[in-house]
Design an enzyme around this catalytic site. Structure first.
Site, short mmCIF file in Angstrom:
data_model
loop_
_atom_site.label_atom_id
_atom_site.label_comp_id
_atom_site.label_asym_id
_atom_site.label_seq_id
_atom_site.Cartn_x
_atom_site.Cartn_y
_atom_site.Cartn_z
N LEU A 108 48.03 94.57 70.94
CA LEU A 108 48.47 93.69 69.95
C LEU A 108 47.44 92.52 69.31
O LEU A 108 46.78 92.22 70.41
CB LEU A 108 49.73 92.62 70.43
CG LEU A 108 50.83 93.59 70.64
CD1 LEU A 108 51.95 92.76 71.41
CD2 LEU A 108 51.56 94.19 69.49
N TYR A 130 74.13 101.38 100.25
CA TYR A 130 73.08 102.08 99.36
C TYR A 130 72.22 102.87 100.32
O TYR A 130 71.66 104.04 100.42
CB TYR A 130 72.39 101.12 98.41
CG TYR A 130 71.49 101.72 97.35
CD1 TYR A 130 72.03 102.42 96.42
CD2 TYR A 130 70.07 102.00 97.98
CE1 TYR A 130 70.93 103.03 95.54
CE2 TYR A 130 69.30 102.73 97.01
CZ TYR A 130 69.61 103.17 95.98
OH TYR A 130 68.77 103.78 95.10
N LYS A 169 57.10 88.15 75.77
CA LYS A 169 55.66 89.06 76.05
C LYS A 169 55.62 89.02 77.67
O LYS A 169 55.39 87.83 78.20
CB LYS A 169 54.53 88.56 75.52
CG LYS A 169 53.36 89.57 75.70
CD LYS A 169 52.17 89.02 74.75
CE LYS A 169 50.93 89.94 74.85
NZ LYS A 169 50.55 89.94 76.31
#
Ligand code: IVH
Length: 685
Positions: free
Chosen positions: A103, A56, A136
């Site tokens: 939240l 890579y 979470k």
């Protein structure tokens, strides 16, 4: 002059490309970009690479060279952009088209049930609501905008309305595609969490400690600090990761739009985004609780930190009806885990002496509740740790508790210093026996050199009698301390001279318990050689090394006579361990003590017959079995002559898999290795 192969390859590459036309270069660049993004996706999103890291890197280098040769062909979403660009002066502001909400929290089952009841009340229904349960992630929220399928911008949440443009930094995160796949929307706002996994965090802090830089208290701070870097080259080194869990606006999605949270996650996956595989649809509140509990159990073993689970109403129509209050949607809640980290004050530092004479400084803390457990002590490891972290008595510190390990001091909150804090040095004399304390070269640990140090003696005997060693039931820490203090024992073999009368002569020892103790001591004389070797408490020799020694040399006599070289030839024994074993068995005092132990009647059980039903078979255990614990299953396999190995390979005969089995199960399937349930396994034995 001979040039290394690497340089020759680059020179050849440059000369081969020198005469490339712009058209040829364009084709080559486009192919490299496509291939690199493909491999990037396989590696970072699917966790299933097809090429090696070196391959890579070579392709990336090739692309970079070509782009430098043909600067007109440079492009903003090229994989070379992942290496970081010029440092910025400051971050530009970015206003989100759709606000990024936060939240509401639930901290207990009751609070979650209240959330569920509120939703049902609001929707005027008594039927169960379908929820999507997600982890979470403990990182920071990011929005990434793609236009015509290409990475356009990324911004932090900020105050929910306006955040900062951190595009350059986000581009360095390999788990985030620079170009989307599949049917590409005109514009897409992907929402998700950037985080640092635990291993990268540990490495980063280790490096920072070495370079005398301040430490990050936890992976979340490390991730946030990395995203806030003006120099994206630094962010690129930080190895951040990403999970997507939602979208901003959906107006510009072509074709059918997702109608639920679940469909959104499916679509995100199709577009090439990384989505957490631990996500689950739950049809009842009870299923949600089970998801929460399982996630809590898994928390320690996950490669990244989660601080709770997020529960979202699945159906978008219901989400719309529920709407938003203040800055949080009514349709979702963060069901939080107890925190693993707290701040408290170091009231004093004491030194403990271990069985090998090692002195461990321990911080005595103002008691604090950490994730449901009251913590009043934390290990400081050694003087080097204290110095590097500059820990002082009176300091306010971050402490962390992870699983069963002893809580640790992560870092000092220096802003809380008053100037009255006191530095600490490990004493020059052992606090127990007043012998000299030495710190060996290239060892961080200080040791008491006293051969008769009662602290070492006590710890050595506690180890000798412990469950996995000689297993003398009833002989716990308290009694050992009492026996040593009353001078009834001053070495291991003295245990075998104890009588019921002598024990009963001590305070708080009744006849019955004394009888039981004597019986347990007598019983312990019949022992396997590997347990005995482990019980001796040789430095660096744990259970598995003891086992290897017995397997390699067969008898105590052989083990005590082998050369240093032969010891080093045992597969899991290195130079330090070999030296420790060698000098232990050549020490006159130890030789005498071993002879004395044997003269008391200790004798070794014949090694387990290897001709059981499972003889010659290698098992790998994975997941949680319904009734047996892992160590029980392991023992059963070994009792039947089988072997248990940690990793699945072509040599594995069976994989015994329970619930929540992960990558080992996957590998076993790939290799076609038979997979057994607990019931099937029990039938075998
Ligand atoms: S959804 C309206 N899903 O928690 C929904 N948030 O206090 C907004 N977080 O700012 C967020 N994992 O940084 C969602 N699976 C997840 C999450 C998640 C972590 C964070 C996020 C957000 C905060 C909410």
């Amino acid at each position: 002059m001979m040039l290394p192969f690497k340089y020759l390859a680059i020179i050849r590459f440059i000369s081969e490309n020198k005469d490339m036309t712009e058209k040829e270069a364009k084709q080559k660049i486009e192919k490299l970009r496509r291939d690199l993004e493909y491999h990037n996706h396989r590696y970072y999103v699917l966790d299933d690479p097809e090429v090696s890291d070196a391959q890579y890197d070579r392709m990336l280098k090739e692309l970079e060279t070509l782009e430098n040769q043909f600067p007109d062909l440079k492009n903003e979403t090229s994989p070379t952009q992942r290496m970081g660009g010029k440092p910025l002066e400051k971050f530009e502001k970015y206003t989100h088209r759709h606000p990024m909400l936060s939240l509401a929290n639930a901290f207990s089952e009751e609070e979650f049930f209240e959330f569920d009841a509120r939703i049902k009340r609001f929707l005027k229904t008594e039927s169960d609501i379908e929820y999507v349960c997600e982890f979470k992630m403990d990182g920071l929220a990011i929005e990434i905008i793609y236009e015509d399928g290409k990475f356009f911008k990324a911004a932090t949440r900020g105050d929910g309305v306006t955040g900062e443009d951190v595009s350059q930094n986000i581009k360095t995160v390999r788990a985030i595609p620079l170009e989307l796949q599949g049917s590409i929307p005109k514009r897409l706002e992907v929402r998700g969490e950037v985080f640092m996994n635990k291993a990268s965090f540990e490495n980063l802090n280790k490096m920072r400690q070495k370079n005398e830089e301040s430490l990050f208290a936890n992976p979340r701070n490390a991730a946030a600090g990395s995203i806030r870097q003006l120099d994206s080259k630094i962010t690129a080194e930080r190895r951040l990761d990403f999970f997507s869990y939602g979208m901003g606006g959906m107006g510009e999605i072509e074709g059918e739009k997702p109608k639920s949270q679940w469909e959104t996650l499916e679509l995100l996956k199709k577009l090439g985004m990384k989505v957490n595989t631990g996500t689950k649809k739950c049809k009842t509140p009870k299923e949600v609780i089970t998801f929460y509990q399982k996630a809590l159990e898994k928390r320690e073993s996950l490669p990244y930190e989660i601080d709770g689970v997020v529960i979202k109403v699945n159906d978008f129509k219901l989400q719309d009806r529920l709407g938003t209050v203040a800055k949080s949607p009514r349709w979702a809640v963060a069901f939080k885990f107890p925190a693993l980290e707290e701040t408290t004050v170091i009231e004093s530092i004491h030194v403990q002496v271990g069985r090998t004479g090692a002195l461990t400084p321990v911080a005595h803390l103002k008691p604090v509740n950490v994730g449901g457990v009251t913590v009043s002590r934390a290990t400081l490891h050694n003087q080097d740790e204290i110095d590097k972290k500059d820990i002082r008595i009176g300091d306010t510190v971050f402490i962390r508790r992870a699983g069963d390990v002893i809580p640790e001091v992560v870092k000092v909150v220096t802003s809380k210093r008053t100037g009255h804090e006191k530095k600490f040095k490990i004493p020059k004399l052992c606090p127990i026996c007043k012998s000299d304390v030495v710190q060996e070269e290239d060892e961080a640990i200080s040791r008491c050199v006293g051969i008769d140090c009662p602290a070492q003696l006590k710890e050595g005997i506690i180890h000798f009698v412990s469950k996995n060693a000689m297993d003398m039931e009833g002989l716990g820490r308290k009694i050992v301390e009492q026996l040593v203090n009353e001078k009834l024992i001053s070495k291991m073999s003295d245990i075998y001279d104890l009588t019921q009368e002598k024990i009963m002569g001590m305070e708080r020892q009744a006849e019955k318990s004394a009888q039981n103790l004597i019986a347990a001591i007598a019983q312990s004389k019949k022992v396997s050689l590997e347990r005995f070797v482990y019980a001796l408490g040789i430095r660096h020799v744990g259970e598995s090394t003891a086992k290897s020694l017995v397997e390699a040399f067969g008898s105590l006599e052989n083990i005590s006579k082998v050369s240093l070289e032969d010891l080093e030839n045992v597969s899991d024994i290195g130079n330090t361990v070999a030296k420790s074993i060698f000098s232990f068995f050549h020490d006159e005092k130890n030789k005498k003590e071993i002879q004395r132990l044997l003269s008391k009647g200790i004798h070794f059980l014949k090694p387990k017959q290897k001709s059981g039903k499972l003889s010659g078979k290698t098992f790998v255990l994975t997941g949680t079995l319904p009734t047996y614990s892992r160590s029980e299953a392991k023992k059963m396999i070994e009792d039947h002559g089988g072997k248990v190995s940690a990793a699945v390979s072509a040599k594995t005969d069976y994989v015994l898999a329970g619930q929540e089995a992960g990558s080992k199960l996957k590998k076993a399937k790939e290799l076609g290795i038979p997979i057994l349930s607990e019931v099937e396994f029990l039938k075998m034995v």
